[in-house]
Design an enzyme around this catalytic site. Sequence first.
Site, PDB file in Angstrom:
ATOM      1  N   HIS B  68      78.336  56.210  91.455  1.00  0.00           N
ATOM      2  CA  HIS B  68      77.584  55.855  91.687  1.00  0.00           C
ATOM      3  C   HIS B  68      77.170  55.653  93.847  1.00  0.00           C
ATOM      4  O   HIS B  68      76.045  56.400  94.406  1.00  0.00           O
ATOM      5  CB  HIS B  68      76.852  54.002  91.131  1.00  0.00           C
ATOM      6  N   GLU B  71      77.574  58.813  94.905  1.00  0.00           N
ATOM      7  CA  GLU B  71      76.170  59.847  94.577  1.00  0.00           C
ATOM      8  C   GLU B  71      74.937  59.085  95.580  1.00  0.00           C
ATOM      9  O   GLU B  71      74.640  59.581  96.785  1.00  0.00           O
ATOM     10  CB  GLU B  71      75.153  59.075  94.108  1.00  0.00           C
ATOM     11  N   HIS B  72      74.572  58.187  96.401  1.00  0.00           N
ATOM     12  CA  HIS B  72      73.994  57.272  97.261  1.00  0.00           C
ATOM     13  C   HIS B  72      74.765  57.950  98.936  1.00  0.00           C
ATOM     14  O   HIS B  72      73.707  58.177  99.929  1.00  0.00           O
ATOM     15  CB  HIS B  72      74.350  55.423  97.984  1.00  0.00           C
ATOM     16  N   GLU B 148      71.515  46.548  95.186  1.00  0.00           N
ATOM     17  CA  GLU B 148      70.476  47.276  93.817  1.00  0.00           C
ATOM     18  C   GLU B 148      71.120  46.511  92.768  1.00  0.00           C
ATOM     19  O   GLU B 148      70.320  46.480  91.720  1.00  0.00           O
ATOM     20  CB  GLU B 148      71.101  48.908  93.982  1.00  0.00           C
TER      21      GLU B 148
END
Lengths: 434, 448
Positions: B68, B71-72, B148
Amino acid sequence: MIRLVITLWATLIALPAMAEIEIKQVTSPGGINAWLVEDHTIPFTALELRFRGGGSLDAPGKRGATNLMVGLLEEGAADMDARAFAKRSEELAASFGYGSSDDAVSVSAKFLTENRDQAIAHLRASLIEPRFDADAVERVRAQVLSGLRQDVTDPQSIASRAFDKLVFGTHPYGASQDGTIDSVTALTRDDIVAAHHGALARDRLYVGAVGDITAEQLGKLLDTLLLDLPETGAPMPPAADPVFPGGTHVTDFDTPQSVVVFGQPGVDMTDPDFFPAYVLNQILGGGSFESRLMQEVREKRGLTYGIYTYLADRDLADFWAGSVASGNESVAEAIKVIRAEWQRARDGVTEAELNDAKTYMTGAYPLRFDGNGPIANILVSMQMMGLTPDYVSNRNAMIEAVTMADITRVAQRLLDPAQLTFVVVGKPQGLGPT
Amino acid sequence: MTRFLALAAALLFAPLNAFADDSVTDFKLDNGMEVVVIEDHRAPVAVHMAWYRSGSADETPGVSGVAHFLEHLLFKGTDTLEPGEFSATVARNGGNDNAFTSYDYTAYYQRVAADRLELMMKMESDRMVNLRLDEGDIETERNVILEERNQRVDNNPSALFREQKGAVQYLNHRYGVPIIGWRHEMESLSLDDALSYYGTYYSPNNAILIVAGDVTPDEVKTLAEKYYGVIPANPDLPERIRAIEPPQTAERRMIFRDPRVAQPWVNRSYLAPARDSGAQEKAAALVLLSEILGGGQTSLLNERLQFDKQMVVYAGAGYGAGALDDTTFDLYVVPKPGVSLQEAEDAMDAVIAEFLENGVDEEQLARIKMQLKASQIYARDDVESIANRYGRALTQGLTVADVQAWPDVLQAVTVDDIMAAARDLFNRDRSVTGWLMADAAQPVEVSQ
C-alpha cells in the site's frame, strides 16, 4: 375525446467530449412535471424523486420524525406487513432506496422494463399507503437509536454536530435530522403519520427519470405513482442565519486522531460571484490532489490523509466548509497551515492555477453523465436548484468565463479568516478549548 | 486502502456478474501482459486501469503495509514525470485518478474522456518500471499513510476489532495481517523496502490492463502494444506461492473492548474456500447460503432474530467469494439493548441449527436467483464496476471465462448443493468468534 396526454419540451444538449443527451420536460396527464432522458440500451429505468423540505420540516420537539418515517416506508404498506413487503420487492427484483436529509426526502428506484407496472404499484404502496405498524415502528426505532448511540462516541459525528450547533443554533440545521436519543424515544405513531403528510406532498416534488421508458409511459406511471399524494405539505422552515464566531473550539474525546470541521459564510448559487467562488474553492481545497490545501497539508507536510473544502449551497443557508483529520500531536500545525492558506488565498491565485482548475472542472463535468442512475440524480438536483435543462450545456462556459480579476475580487469579498471557525474533536496538543 | 478516500466504499460490494459476453474482449501481449476491453459506447468516457497480481498478502514478513505504501509512492516522479505530475496531468485533462490496494491486488486507474486514453497509457506504462524515489518522498508519504491508518483504523473501534479478529483467524496466512500494515512496521518502512517490492512485482507479465467504456478492442490493442508491449517481461517474477493455513482444529474466541464502543456485536467467521478457476460451484453454493441466512430483511437470521424473537437490531451474513486463497464466511448479530452478547450468539447458533435441520425454503431461493439475474441488468449501467469485477477476478486466480460463467454457475446451484456446503462449513472447530464491546461487561448507557 381528444386530449393532450403529454406536454413535452425537449432540449438537445451538446456536452463537450460527450454524446448529446436529450432532456425532455414531461408533464403527465395529471399535471406532474418530470425531466426525462430516454435511453433504451438497457432494459431498466432509474427514477429519482425528491421532496423538498426533508428533516427540516420536523415539528418542534419532534426531531427525527421525518427520518424515522422515511425508514418505515418500506416496512409495511397496503395489505403487506414488513416481511410481505420485503418479499414482494425481492420477487420483483426492483431496487428502492429511501433517504432523508436536511433538505429533502429522496426516493431512488430502479426497476426492470419486464415488470415495470408491478414494480410501480409496489413503490406506490410504500409512498401512499405505508402502514406504520406498531411492531415495525419499534423495530426501526431501535435501529435508529442504535445509530444515535454510536454517533455519540464517533469523533466524526461529534464534530459535525458540534459545528452545526455552534453555527446554526436553534435552527433545524443546528441539530441532526436523525434526532436525539430522547426525541426519537418519545416519537409516537401520530408524529410519524404527521411527518408523512408533511413531507411527501406534490407541491414540493421533483422527478427525474432515465432509461428504457418513453415520455408517454412515464406520464402514466407518474400519475399512478404520485397523484394520490396530498397536494400540499408542511410549511417550509425559515432560512437559517449562520453565525461563525471564528476561533478554534475543542471537544475533548479520547481518540488518537483529531477530527476537524471548519467553515465560514458562503455564497448562494444565484449570486453573480458564485462561479468565481466555485473555481476558487476548487483551487483552495476542492478535493483533488492539486488543491492548495492538499498540497500544503498532505503532500508537503504529511499531516493528513485527506483535506477538502466545499461550497455548501443548501436550501436554507449557504456556507463554505471543510474537513480534515490529523493526529493529536500534529493537528495544531494542520490548522495553522489551513489558516495561513485561507489568508494567502485572499491575494488571489496564479494564472496557471486558474487555467488548471478550469480545464479540470470543464473536463470532469461530462464524465458525471455516465449511467442512468447518475443522470437521474443530476436531473432532479438541477430542478431543485431551479436550473433549466440548458444549464448542462451552459455550465462549462460559465466556468470558462471566470477571470483572474473575478477570482481576486471574490477572494477579497468572501474569504474571511476572522470568521473561519474550527471545531476539533479529540485530544489535540497545543490547542486549548476556547 | 486507496490513495484517497473518495471512492473506497464502492469496492466493498462485489456485485454479481453482468455483461453480455460480446462486449468483453481479452488478449495477451507478447510480454505476457493480459488485456481486457469492456465496451460501453453510451458516453465518450473511458476507464483505464492497471492491475498487479500482488497485494499485501504477497509482502515479505516484517514490512507489512509496503504494498500500500508503494501504491502511494507511485504518484511520485519517474524519469520523465515530476513528483505529482501524474495526477496533475490527469486533472488538466479533466480526468480523475486514484489507486487501491487489497490482499491480492494493487490497482491504478484513471477516468477520462475517451480521446485521452493514449496519454493515460503513456504515463501508466512509464511508472510501471521507471519510478524514481528519494528519501524525502519516503518520510512525508509515510506520515500520510500513518494518518490514513489513524483515520481508517485507530479512530474506529470496529476497524480495530476486525483487524484483531483477522489476526486470530489466520495463524499462518498473510490475510491475517492488515493491508495498511501494523503501525510499528509502517513506522520503519524504508525506501529499500518499497523498491524491493516494486522490483519484484511491477512488470508487464504480472499485470492486467483493463480498459472500459467508449473504446474498441482494436484501438486498445494498438495503443497497448505501443506503450506496454515494449516493456520487457521480468524473467525473475516469483511464482505466487504463499504460506497457507494449517488445518484449524480448535475453536478460537476473542473479546475486544474499547470505551468508544456504543453498540456491541458478535461476529463469527468460518474458514471457507473461495472461487477457484474452473471449479466455482462450491463458492456459488456459499454465496447463496450467505444470502439465505443473512442477505436482507427476509433472510433467515433476520426473520428469526429481528422479527420473531426481536432480539437484534440487525443480523447478517457475508462471504468473501473472491480471494486467491481460503477466505471466510461470516455471521453477524447486533443485539438490542438488554440482550447480552452471549444470548445473541446462542440465538444465532440456534438459527444455524434450525437451518441445518429444516433446509432451504425453495421460494426464498427462487427470489434470490431472480434478484441475481436482475443484478446482471442493473450492473450494465456502471461499466467501471464491471471493470473492477474483471480486475479482481483476474488477480485472484480466475479467468475471463470464469467471470462469464459465474452467473450461470450461480443459477445452477441446487438445494442439495447449499445444504452440503452448509454442513461442511458449520464446524465450530474451524471458527473464530469475536465479541466487540465497551469496557464494562455490559454495554454502557450513553446519554446526550
